[in-house]
Design a protein around this motif. Sequence first.
Motif, PDB file in Angstrom:
ATOM      1  N   SER A   1       0.798  -1.468  -0.224  1.00 17.87           N
ATOM      2  CA  SER A   1      -0.101  -0.400   0.129  1.00 17.87           C
ATOM      3  C   SER A   1       0.505   1.059   0.355  1.00 17.87           C
ATOM      4  O   SER A   1       0.200   2.237  -0.807  1.00 17.87           O
ATOM      5  CB  SER A   1      -0.975   0.170   1.121  1.00 17.87           C
ATOM      6  OG  SER A   1      -1.805  -1.162   1.074  1.00 17.87           O
TER       7      SER A   1
ATOM      8  N   LEU B   1      -4.522  -0.699   2.664  1.00 19.36           N
ATOM      9  CA  LEU B   1      -5.142  -1.039   1.475  1.00 19.36           C
ATOM     10  C   LEU B   1      -5.945  -0.326   1.039  1.00 19.36           C
ATOM     11  O   LEU B   1      -6.146  -0.713  -0.220  1.00 19.36           O
ATOM     12  CB  LEU B   1      -5.340  -2.451   1.237  1.00 19.36           C
ATOM     13  CG  LEU B   1      -5.617  -3.274   0.691  1.00 19.36           C
ATOM     14  CD1 LEU B   1      -4.376  -2.923  -0.712  1.00 19.36           C
ATOM     15  CD2 LEU B   1      -5.559  -4.966   0.542  1.00 19.36           C
TER      16      LEU B   1
ATOM     17  N   LEU C   1      -4.656   2.395  -0.785  1.00 16.98           N
ATOM     18  CA  LEU C   1      -4.143   2.346  -2.441  1.00 16.98           C
ATOM     19  C   LEU C   1      -5.289   2.136  -3.050  1.00 16.98           C
ATOM     20  O   LEU C   1      -5.520   2.891  -4.457  1.00 16.98           O
ATOM     21  CB  LEU C   1      -3.654   1.127  -1.995  1.00 16.98           C
ATOM     22  CG  LEU C   1      -3.090   0.680  -3.194  1.00 16.98           C
ATOM     23  CD1 LEU C   1      -2.172   1.888  -4.229  1.00 16.98           C
ATOM     24  CD2 LEU C   1      -1.996  -0.876  -3.141  1.00 16.98           C
TER      25      LEU C   1
END
Length: 376
Positions: A44, A228, A231
Amino acid sequence: MNKNISLRDFSMGIALILIWIFFGCMSETFYSSRNISMLFIELSVTATLALGMLLVLLPGMIDLSVGSGAGLIGGIASVLIFHHDIPAPLALLAGFLAGVVIWSLMGALIIKYKIPSFIITLGGLLIYRGAFWKVIGNGTVPVAIGNETNIYSMLTTYYLPQTFGFILMAVISAVIIYSKIRTRSKRKEHGFDVDSKEVLFLKSFIIIQGLLLVTIVLSQERGIPLSLVILASTACAVYVITQHTPFGRYLYAIGGNEEAAMLSGISINKVIIGAYALLGIIVALTGFMQTAYAGSSTTTVGELMELDAIAACVIGGTSLKGGRGTVLGVLFGALIMTSLLNGMTLMAVSPEMKFMARGAVLVLAVWMDIYLSKKA
């Protein structure tokens, strides 16, 4: 007209599978849910910065200062929270504003004085690193006071509930399918080469199966890491910008042929400054995540991150000359780099060998890209 399938279309996927097989055989903990969870947190951070790098590589620019900048902005936020009792949301906002201002000014310097971006950002690397050490007093500054948690410290320590993780996976899968179908339809409408329906289905199926597998594995540990999700949000935003806005088309046009772009009426100065301003936002976000992952702001935060970001872009097929690069390619490139570093760490590989391996992978990626381009 359907586009022919080439080895280049699946080269990154094949390379990633081989890397995972190798480290899976060499380390029994590589496939553990805990290690996979940590790997995706590391991914990430690296991939987010690489997505920002993509925005300046597309018009033929580069930025060597992003690692030092990430450390500096993360350090500013930590100092505001720990030494000045500023609420974490305000400290992060100050960091974002600093990122936009600093990188916009850097883009303006590159454009106004026609100085190569390599030189300006190399100077920035040194200036920001020195400023970073000055801000934190060459010491260690925590991201939170005592044992309390705040939005800053939660960036890499908070995990979404398992049910929400599967819902998020389903939403992302639906977005991917819709995006691929819409993009194929638009390209076909304008007479460009497109993947056949069979190839489109195969690519979508592989991506969705991968997402499902990751979600299942992460759910066995603690769930989907918040980093995550950050990201995924960043990747979605950069994808929309580069593929579905005039600004994104201008980035590709400038990188492909700057003179032709200028003659067609594109404001090159504004576009490049805008690209650096967006990069500033992403550098700040990366700095926050990297500092939160370390648990505190120290002099090593952000060290050599610019090289990993550039390597991820190049491995993913982004041209250093500009005009070519995709979000999906950058994500794959970042996953390859992160997997290599994670696997070597589990194998207790020495730091000097890690540097040599990273350099070798970067050189190999450039060579493969040139070789496969000639074969295509």
